[in-house]
Design an enzyme around this catalytic site. Structure first.
Site, short mmCIF file in Angstrom:
data_model
loop_
_atom_site.label_atom_id
_atom_site.label_comp_id
_atom_site.label_asym_id
_atom_site.label_seq_id
_atom_site.Cartn_x
_atom_site.Cartn_y
_atom_site.Cartn_z
N LYS A 150 19.35 -40.70 -3.93
CA LYS A 150 20.74 -40.29 -3.89
C LYS A 150 21.08 -39.07 -2.84
O LYS A 150 20.44 -38.32 -2.88
CB LYS A 150 21.32 -39.94 -5.35
CG LYS A 150 21.08 -40.93 -6.56
CD LYS A 150 22.29 -41.94 -6.07
CE LYS A 150 22.30 -43.11 -7.18
NZ LYS A 150 23.16 -44.07 -6.92
N CYS A 176 -7.50 -2.82 -6.69
CA CYS A 176 -6.74 -1.80 -7.33
C CYS A 176 -7.06 -1.34 -8.74
O CYS A 176 -7.97 -0.82 -8.91
CB CYS A 176 -5.07 -2.24 -6.89
SG CYS A 176 -3.84 -0.98 -6.98
N ILE A 212 27.66 -16.74 -6.13
CA ILE A 212 28.56 -15.75 -5.75
C ILE A 212 27.86 -14.47 -5.10
O ILE A 212 28.26 -13.71 -4.02
CB ILE A 212 29.29 -15.25 -6.81
CG1 ILE A 212 30.51 -14.10 -6.40
CG2 ILE A 212 28.30 -14.41 -8.02
CD1 ILE A 212 31.44 -14.05 -7.50
N GLN A 257 25.15 -34.09 0.10
CA GLN A 257 26.68 -34.17 0.71
C GLN A 257 27.56 -32.84 0.20
O GLN A 257 28.16 -32.26 0.78
CB GLN A 257 27.41 -35.54 0.42
CG GLN A 257 26.82 -36.57 1.04
CD GLN A 257 27.53 -37.84 0.84
OE1 GLN A 257 28.60 -38.01 0.67
NE2 GLN A 257 26.58 -38.92 0.45
N GLU A 305 -5.85 -8.80 -0.62
CA GLU A 305 -5.36 -10.18 -0.68
C GLU A 305 -4.13 -10.46 0.61
O GLU A 305 -3.86 -11.67 0.97
CB GLU A 305 -5.05 -10.72 -1.97
CG GLU A 305 -3.59 -9.83 -2.46
CD GLU A 305 -4.17 -8.50 -3.32
OE1 GLU A 305 -3.54 -8.14 -3.91
OE2 GLU A 305 -5.45 -7.99 -3.04
N HIS A 318 -5.29 -3.64 -1.53
CA HIS A 318 -4.99 -5.09 -1.76
C HIS A 318 -5.32 -5.89 -0.60
O HIS A 318 -4.71 -6.31 0.21
CB HIS A 318 -3.47 -5.21 -2.02
CG HIS A 318 -3.19 -4.70 -3.31
ND1 HIS A 318 -2.93 -5.13 -4.60
CD2 HIS A 318 -2.87 -3.40 -3.76
CE1 HIS A 318 -2.61 -4.46 -5.59
NE2 HIS A 318 -2.37 -3.45 -5.02
N ILE A 354 8.52 -22.16 2.64
CA ILE A 354 7.82 -22.90 3.25
C ILE A 354 8.31 -23.58 4.50
O ILE A 354 7.41 -23.21 5.61
CB ILE A 354 6.91 -23.85 2.00
CG1 ILE A 354 6.28 -23.04 1.10
CG2 ILE A 354 5.96 -24.71 2.67
CD1 ILE A 354 5.19 -22.24 1.23
#
Length: 535
Positions: free
Chosen positions: A187, A381, A148, A192, A509, A507, A18
């Site tokens: 905090k 679909c 990793i 950090q 969307e 699709h 975002i």
């Protein structure tokens, strides 16, 4: 060309995507051309074969790449069509490197992470940059600093700052600044430590995006700036918001794009024009009524499995100044006996895509309920294929009508393989993918929604409408309202007698935007609003 690298620390899910998408929107609003890449550390070549429960939806680009769902955020925010260079996984990197080694392209060298794997990553990023011909490339690195799996990507981008010059690179680190309610304070220590971890890999962030649920005091920002070696104005607060589309305006008000342009010496950009986006947000806040949509799927326990569908519904709702309430319904919970009780009170029914036979009969029961009770229905679909099967069974009297996907030996397979598909084909990257044209029949609800007779939409499927049954179904009242230009492939069907009953093989969307909703979803939501208001 300028390069902006977005990393994340402390925990996943902080909103790197975002943040990157919001920054892209703001820089584009300044008149800059933007390209975006997401680097994903998992070993899958792409998310196409993953369970939706593992990684949410698979987002498909115009050129047919199966990609991470964050690309949907990029496209929706920045309103840019991404491509196959917009998503790179560790799996794809190693796949390419091993293939080159087998072909002898490394001339007998010992293949190592540095330089061969990192060079592959860098080459992909530079090829992507050329494909976009962008002023600014935004590259998000998935995972969390310290993982990793992410280390080769971080090493590659560390090298890129040497290749292109430090004044052409910018590192943004998204990190958590928790508020401890029992202590009554924020905090900064997690931030950090995360920055220290990043610095140990040779990368010093220029901007810290401080993610928090509570407003961060100035003294905490000053502390972060001091210990993380950045200027105070480069510590940008990113608060949790009720609507994710508010994020770009919040980050703009907090100075993100101004700081970025200053650091990258982009001094001649225009003042950002976000008026269209802000108009959309005014519609969101003006929405008072609610329309209830039943989303019937197989993976509803993880809403991200249908992320683009849910967002497209919201976009359509914004355009009508209506809130969308999605009723997430597991299709396995629906039977012919309980379908009325499950779906009563819903103003519209949507069945999205999916694979496999699980929960199919529940979807068919829901589709039958929509058709017989004139409830607005949108099938995407698999949702279109469900509509065809239901119509064949219950209107045409073909009791055993089915799809080859669910009954490979069936006699009346109204849905069958595409011509170039078969059961032995490898699963990954072999579907009908990307954009294809569709010719819309005049005087149909489909034509009314689009207001044009030729469109282009994105696909991701292996099965299609079986033309052997086309004449029989059309004679019984099913309208084939969209086809390929040569008329051979059925792209969309509808029941014109109903208020809104459309199924599409593609699709839509994926092409919806918050301030430019997709016409099919708008038509569906409008019909659902009418259905609500008449009851």
């Amino acid at each position: 060309m300028k390069y902006i690298f977005v990393t994340g620390g402390v925990v996943s899910g902080l909103g790197k995507g975002i943040t990157a998408a919001s920054l892209g929107l703001l820089l584009k609003a300044r008149g800059l051309k933007i390209g975006v890449i997401k680097l994903d550390p998992y070993i899958n070549v792409d998310p196409g074969t993953m369970s939706p429960y593992q990684h949410g939806e698979v987002y498909v680009t115009e050129d047919g790449a199966e990609t991470d769902l964050d690309l949907g955020h990029y496209e929706r925010f920045i309103n840019v069509d991404l491509n196959k260079y917009s998503n790179l996984t560790s799996g794809k990197v190693y796949f390419n490197v091993i293939n080159k080694e087998r072909e002898g392209k490394y001339l007998g060298q010992t293949i190592q992470v540095i330089p061969h794997v990192t060079n592959e990553i860098k080459e992909f990023i530079f090829n992507g940059a050329r494909s976009f011909d962008a002023d600014v490339m935004i590259i998000e690195i998935g995972g969390t600093t310290g993982d990793i799996e992410s280390q080769p990507f971080l090493e590659a981008v560390r090298q890129i700052q040497l290749d292109v010059g430090r004044n052409n690179c910018l590192f943004i680190h998204v990190t958590l600044v928790p508020f401890l309610s029992f202590a009554g304070e924020h905090k900064s220590k997690p931030t950090q430590h995360s920055v220290k971890e990043l610095q140990s890999l040779g990368i010093s962030p220029d901007i810290i995006i401080a993610r928090s649920d509570e407003k961060i005091p100035n003294e905490i920002k000053e502390k972060i700036a001091l210990f993380c070696n950045v200027k105070k104005e480069c510590v940008i607060e990113n608060l949790t918001l009720p609507c994710l589309y508010e994020a770009p305006i919040m980050l703009k008000n907090n100075g993100l794009d101004t700081v970025v342009c200053n650091l990258l010496e982009l001094h001649h950009t225009q003042k950002p024009d976000t008026s269209s986006w802000e108009n959309m947000l005014r519609n969101v806040k003006a929405s008072e009524k609610t329309v209830k949509i039943a989303l019937i799927g197989k993976y509803v326990k993880l809403h991200d499995a249908y992320l683009s569908v849910a967002e497209a519904l919201k976009h359509a709702g914004y355009s009508q100044k209506n809130n969308i309430e999605i009723e997430w319904i597991d299709s396995e919970s629906i039977t012919d006996q309980n379908v009325f009780d499950v779906l009563k009170g819903c103003d519209g029914i949507i069945i999205p895509g999916g694979f496999g036979h699980r929960g199919i009969e529940g979807k068919i029961a829901a589709c039958k309920y929509a058709r017989e009770n004139n409830i607005p229905y949108l099938g995407l679909c698999l949702g279109m294929q469900i509509a065809v099967i239901e119509f064949a069974r219950n209107v045409c009297g073909i009791a055993d009508a089915n799809s080859k996907e669910f009954d490979k030996d069936g006699k009346n397979l109204v849905i069958d393989f595409l011509p170039d598909q078969h059961s032995e084909i490898k699963k990954g990257g072999t579907l009908r993918l990307g954009k294809y044209p569709c010719k819309i029949k005049l005087d149909t609800a489909m034509y009314l929604a689009y207001d044009k007779d030729m469109i282009s939409e994105r696909h991701r499927h292996r099965y299609e409408f079986n033309n052997d049954f086309r004449e029989q179904l059309e004679k019984s009242g099913l309208t084939v309202c969209g086809t390929s230009p040569d008329m051979n492939i059925v792209e969309a069907v509808e029941i014109t007698a109903n208020a809104f009953f459309i199924g599409v093989q593609f699709h839509p969307e994926f092409k919806s935007r918050p301030n430019s909703p997709h016409p099919l979803f708008v038509g569906f939501v409008k019909s659902a609003i009418k259905n609500r208001d008449k009851t």
